[in-house]
Design a protein around this motif. Structure first.
Motif, PDB file in Angstrom:
ATOM      1  N   MET A   1       0.854  -1.176   0.000  1.00 36.87           N
ATOM      2  CA  MET A   1       0.000   0.000   0.000  1.00 36.87           C
ATOM      3  C   MET A   1       0.899   1.238   0.000  1.00 36.87           C
ATOM      4  SD  MET A   1      -2.867   1.231   2.833  1.00 36.87           S
ATOM      5  CE  MET A   1      -3.817  -0.243   2.716  1.00 36.87           C
ATOM      6  N   ASN A   2       0.641   2.178  -0.900  1.00 39.33           N
ATOM      7  CA  ASN A   2       1.457   3.389  -0.918  1.00 39.33           C
ATOM      8  C   ASN A   2       1.089   4.299   0.257  1.00 39.33           C
ATOM      9  OD1 ASN A   2      -0.612   5.310  -1.569  1.00 39.33           O
ATOM     10  ND2 ASN A   2      -0.496   4.691  -3.704  1.00 39.33           N
ATOM     11  N   TRP A   3       1.930   5.263   0.529  1.00 44.52           N
ATOM     12  CA  TRP A   3       1.740   6.082   1.719  1.00 44.52           C
ATOM     13  C   TRP A   3       0.461   6.910   1.674  1.00 44.52           C
ATOM     14  CZ3 TRP A   3       1.410  11.350   2.108  1.00 44.52           C
ATOM     15  CH2 TRP A   3       1.835  12.099   1.022  1.00 44.52           C
ATOM     16  N   VAL A   4       0.056   7.382   0.498  1.00 40.47           N
ATOM     17  CA  VAL A   4      -1.177   8.173   0.396  1.00 40.47           C
ATOM     18  C   VAL A   4      -2.372   7.311   0.797  1.00 40.47           C
ATOM     19  CG1 VAL A   4      -2.698   9.438  -1.169  1.00 40.47           C
ATOM     20  CG2 VAL A   4      -0.222   9.716  -1.359  1.00 40.47           C
ATOM     21  N   ALA A   5      -2.446   6.102   0.249  1.00 43.18           N
ATOM     22  CA  ALA A   5      -3.545   5.201   0.575  1.00 43.18           C
ATOM     23  C   ALA A   5      -3.517   4.828   2.059  1.00 43.18           C
ATOM     24  CB  ALA A   5      -3.475   3.952  -0.296  1.00 43.18           C
ATOM     25  N   ARG A   6      -2.325   4.644   2.590  1.00 47.29           N
ATOM     26  CA  ARG A   6      -2.216   4.265   4.003  1.00 47.29           C
ATOM     27  C   ARG A   6      -2.703   5.389   4.916  1.00 47.29           C
ATOM     28  NH1 ARG A   6       2.859   2.136   7.443  1.00 47.29           N
ATOM     29  NH2 ARG A   6       1.595   1.190   9.049  1.00 47.29           N
ATOM     30  N   VAL A   7      -2.302   6.613   4.616  1.00 45.65           N
ATOM     31  CA  VAL A   7      -2.745   7.744   5.436  1.00 45.65           C
ATOM     32  C   VAL A   7      -4.256   7.930   5.301  1.00 45.65           C
ATOM     33  CG1 VAL A   7      -2.592  10.253   5.741  1.00 45.65           C
ATOM     34  CG2 VAL A   7      -0.504   8.903   5.465  1.00 45.65           C
ATOM     35  N   GLU A   8      -4.783   7.779   4.120  1.00 49.63           N
ATOM     36  CA  GLU A   8      -6.235   7.913   3.929  1.00 49.63           C
ATOM     37  C   GLU A   8      -7.001   6.805   4.650  1.00 49.63           C
ATOM     38  OE1 GLU A   8      -7.799  10.581   2.914  1.00 49.63           O
ATOM     39  OE2 GLU A   8      -5.818  11.466   2.594  1.00 49.63           O
ATOM     40  N   ALA A   9      -6.453   5.585   4.678  1.00 47.96           N
ATOM     41  CA  ALA A   9      -7.089   4.496   5.420  1.00 47.96           C
ATOM     42  C   ALA A   9      -7.109   4.806   6.914  1.00 47.96           C
ATOM     43  CB  ALA A   9      -6.367   3.179   5.155  1.00 47.96           C
ATOM     44  N   LEU A  10      -6.047   5.414   7.405  1.00 48.32           N
ATOM     45  CA  LEU A  10      -6.024   5.842   8.801  1.00 48.32           C
ATOM     46  C   LEU A  10      -7.047   6.939   9.048  1.00 48.32           C
ATOM     47  CD1 LEU A  10      -2.169   5.838   9.255  1.00 48.32           C
ATOM     48  CD2 LEU A  10      -3.764   4.520  10.679  1.00 48.32           C
ATOM     49  N   ALA A  11      -7.049   7.953   8.178  1.00 50.95           N
ATOM     50  CA  ALA A  11      -7.950   9.098   8.348  1.00 50.95           C
ATOM     51  C   ALA A  11      -9.412   8.685   8.321  1.00 50.95           C
ATOM     52  CB  ALA A  11      -7.667  10.147   7.276  1.00 50.95           C
ATOM     53  N   SER A  12      -9.734   7.689   7.507  1.00 55.89           N
ATOM     54  CA  SER A  12     -11.129   7.249   7.393  1.00 55.89           C
ATOM     55  C   SER A  12     -11.533   6.280   8.496  1.00 55.89           C
ATOM     56  CB  SER A  12     -11.355   6.587   6.035  1.00 55.89           C
ATOM     57  OG  SER A  12     -10.669   5.341   5.981  1.00 55.89           O
ATOM     58  N   GLY A  13     -10.566   5.851   9.306  1.00 56.40           N
ATOM     59  CA  GLY A  13     -10.856   4.904  10.368  1.00 56.40           C
ATOM     60  C   GLY A  13     -10.829   3.452   9.920  1.00 56.40           C
TER      61      GLY A  13
END
Length: 148
Positions: A1-13
């Motif tokens: 998973m790239n970092w953008v997708a990882r941060v967005e997965a965190l942000a969305s819960g």
């Protein structure tokens, strides 16, 4: 998973490592919990450098690092706290917040947390697991919420 997708997965819960969102960003559990309570503060929305934040936001980000450290130290009964902003590998602003314990091996106890052997840090037994670390995550979340 790239970092953008990882941060967005965190942000969305979607990622269970999310502890909570704060005005300065996302507080998340570290992938490895070799030092129990290890967390990161990720600037959100993402920026590349601390200097990319406007003065008031930068001040809030840095204050949040201290708040998270205070909370982790209280929850884990850590001896000390270590903080680090590197930015050499992941191209977004994030700060490591590591509790340090009296029980650490003396050969690394006074060195930076990443001085611990990689075999220890990357041991699957220490990988964040919702069942194993969920209670600690909730205690950190509750303590941080109580700070306001």
């Amino acid at each position: 998973m790239n970092w953008v997708a990882r941060v967005e997965a965190l942000a969305s819960g979607e990622d269970p490592k999310l502890v909570l969102r704060v005005p300065a960003g996302l507080v998340v559990m570290g992938d490895s919990q070799w030092l129990p309570g290890y967390c990161l503060l990720i600037a959100y929305p993402p920026v590349s450098h601390l200097t990319d934040l406007k003065d008031a936001v930068r001040t809030e980000y840095l204050a949040e690092i201290a708040r998270i450290g205070e909370v982790i130290q209280a929850v884990t009964q850590a001896k000390r706290m270590n903080y680090a902003i590197y930015g050499n590998l992941d191209p977004f602003l994030h700060t490591h917040v590591w509790p340090r314990f009296e029980s650490e091996d003396p050969s690394v106890a006074t060195k930076p947390p990443l001085s611990h052997p990689e075999s220890l840090r990357d041991d699957p037994i220490h990988r964040f697991d919702q069942v194993k670390h969920g209670n600690l995550r909730e205690r950190i979340k509750t303590a941080r919420a109580e700070l306001g």
